[in-house]
Design an enzyme around this catalytic site. Structure first.
Site, PDB file in Angstrom:
ATOM      1  N   TYR A 155       6.175  -1.613  11.153  1.00  0.00           N
ATOM      2  CA  TYR A 155       5.526  -0.798  10.122  1.00  0.00           C
ATOM      3  C   TYR A 155       6.363  -0.748   8.846  1.00  0.00           C
ATOM      4  O   TYR A 155       5.839  -0.898   7.738  1.00  0.00           O
ATOM      5  CB  TYR A 155       5.305   0.605  10.682  1.00  0.00           C
ATOM      6  CG  TYR A 155       4.531   1.541   9.794  1.00  0.00           C
ATOM      7  CD1 TYR A 155       3.151   1.390   9.631  1.00  0.00           C
ATOM      8  CD2 TYR A 155       5.150   2.600   9.144  1.00  0.00           C
ATOM      9  CE1 TYR A 155       2.423   2.262   8.833  1.00  0.00           C
ATOM     10  CE2 TYR A 155       4.436   3.480   8.342  1.00  0.00           C
ATOM     11  CZ  TYR A 155       3.073   3.302   8.196  1.00  0.00           C
ATOM     12  OH  TYR A 155       2.354   4.168   7.399  1.00  0.00           O
ATOM     13  N   LYS A 159       5.145  -2.140   5.209  1.00  0.00           N
ATOM     14  CA  LYS A 159       5.038  -1.250   4.060  1.00  0.00           C
ATOM     15  C   LYS A 159       6.021  -1.636   2.953  1.00  0.00           C
ATOM     16  O   LYS A 159       5.729  -1.454   1.767  1.00  0.00           O
ATOM     17  CB  LYS A 159       5.252   0.196   4.498  1.00  0.00           C
ATOM     18  CG  LYS A 159       4.144   0.721   5.411  1.00  0.00           C
ATOM     19  CD  LYS A 159       2.771   0.646   4.758  1.00  0.00           C
ATOM     20  CE  LYS A 159       1.703   1.332   5.576  1.00  0.00           C
ATOM     21  NZ  LYS A 159       0.361   1.294   4.942  1.00  0.00           N
TER      22      LYS A 159
END
Length: 244
Positions: A155, A159
């Site tokens: 993640y 991001k």
């Protein structure tokens, strides 16, 4: 106001996405609500927007990780609304786990949705934006992409990549009057995080403002960037100060 403008919001059926849809609709925008899971939630949100606000809201099911499916999606939206003025890349998934035990599929899926999904949407909106010589792109990144987070290697990587994508797209499309910015939420109170919101949770001590954020607060930042013609390449934290 956004009367007469059309916005596309991915991951738009719940949580932060639904708050963004409602915020843009409240300013008069027509909204294409893109979802991957619950059709019922997406259609209920569209019905609420139609009842409360002046614009039109239509739900579209699409896996944004699928390049061809996104191409078809944007063609459908263009046919329905005529054009797109605002693109909000909010769709995202998490498959958390410690790096030493993370499966390849978990890493790939999170990058495919959270990062490649944003590329796919930008890629298939870019032609419309370039022809009309205007457009606003807002990508929903995360403070995890700025400072990292244990158990979220996939993640955080996605991001962080989204921030790099934002800046590259901003520089590439700026000569045509197209802006591209990002918001980086911190811990936001949604269905996925509500069990962390108790006052006895040590997580709150790490947030200078002492509380979790609300989806509406992220939506306010998205709406601001979507209507700011002289801001591009910016990453606006909405995190209570946790990434200061």
């Amino acid at each position: 106001m956004l009367t007469g403008k059309t916005a596309v919001v991915t991951g738009g059926s719940r949580g932060i996405g639904a708050a963004i849809v409602r915020k843009l609709a409240s300013q008069g925008a027509n909204v294409a609500v893109v979802y991957a899971g619950s059709q019922a939630l997406a259609e209920e949100l569209c019905a609420q927007c139609a009842a409360e606000f002046s614009g039109k809201a239509v739900a579209y099911r699409c896996d944004v990780a699928d390049f061809t499916a996104v191409k078809d999606l944007m063609a459908q939206i263009k046919k329905e609304f005529g054009t797109v003025d605002i693109l909000v890349n909010n769709a995202g998934v998490t498959q958390d786990g410690l790096l030493a035990m993370m499966k390849e599929e978990s890493f790939d899926r999170v990058l495919d949705v959270d990062l490649k999904g944003a590329f796919n949407c930008i890629r298939h909106c870019a032609g419309m934006f370039l022809r009309q010589k205007h457009g606003a792109i807002v990508n929903v990144s995360s403070v995890s992409g700025m400072i990292g987070n244990p158990g979220q290697a996939n993640y955080s990587a996605a991001k962080a990549g989204l921030i790099g994508l934002t800046k590259a797209v901003a520089k590439e499309l700026a000569p045509k009057g197209i802006t591209c910015n990002a918001v980086a939420p911190g811990f936001i109170e949604t269905d996925m995080t509500r069990d962390l919101s108790g006052q006895d949770n040590g997580l709150l001590a790490a947030i200078p403002l002492g509380r979790m954020g609300q989806p509406q607060e992220v939506a306010e930042a998205v709406a601001f960037l979507a209507t700011a013609p002289y801001i591009t390449g910016e990453v606006l934290r909405v995190d209570g100060g946790i990434a200061m």
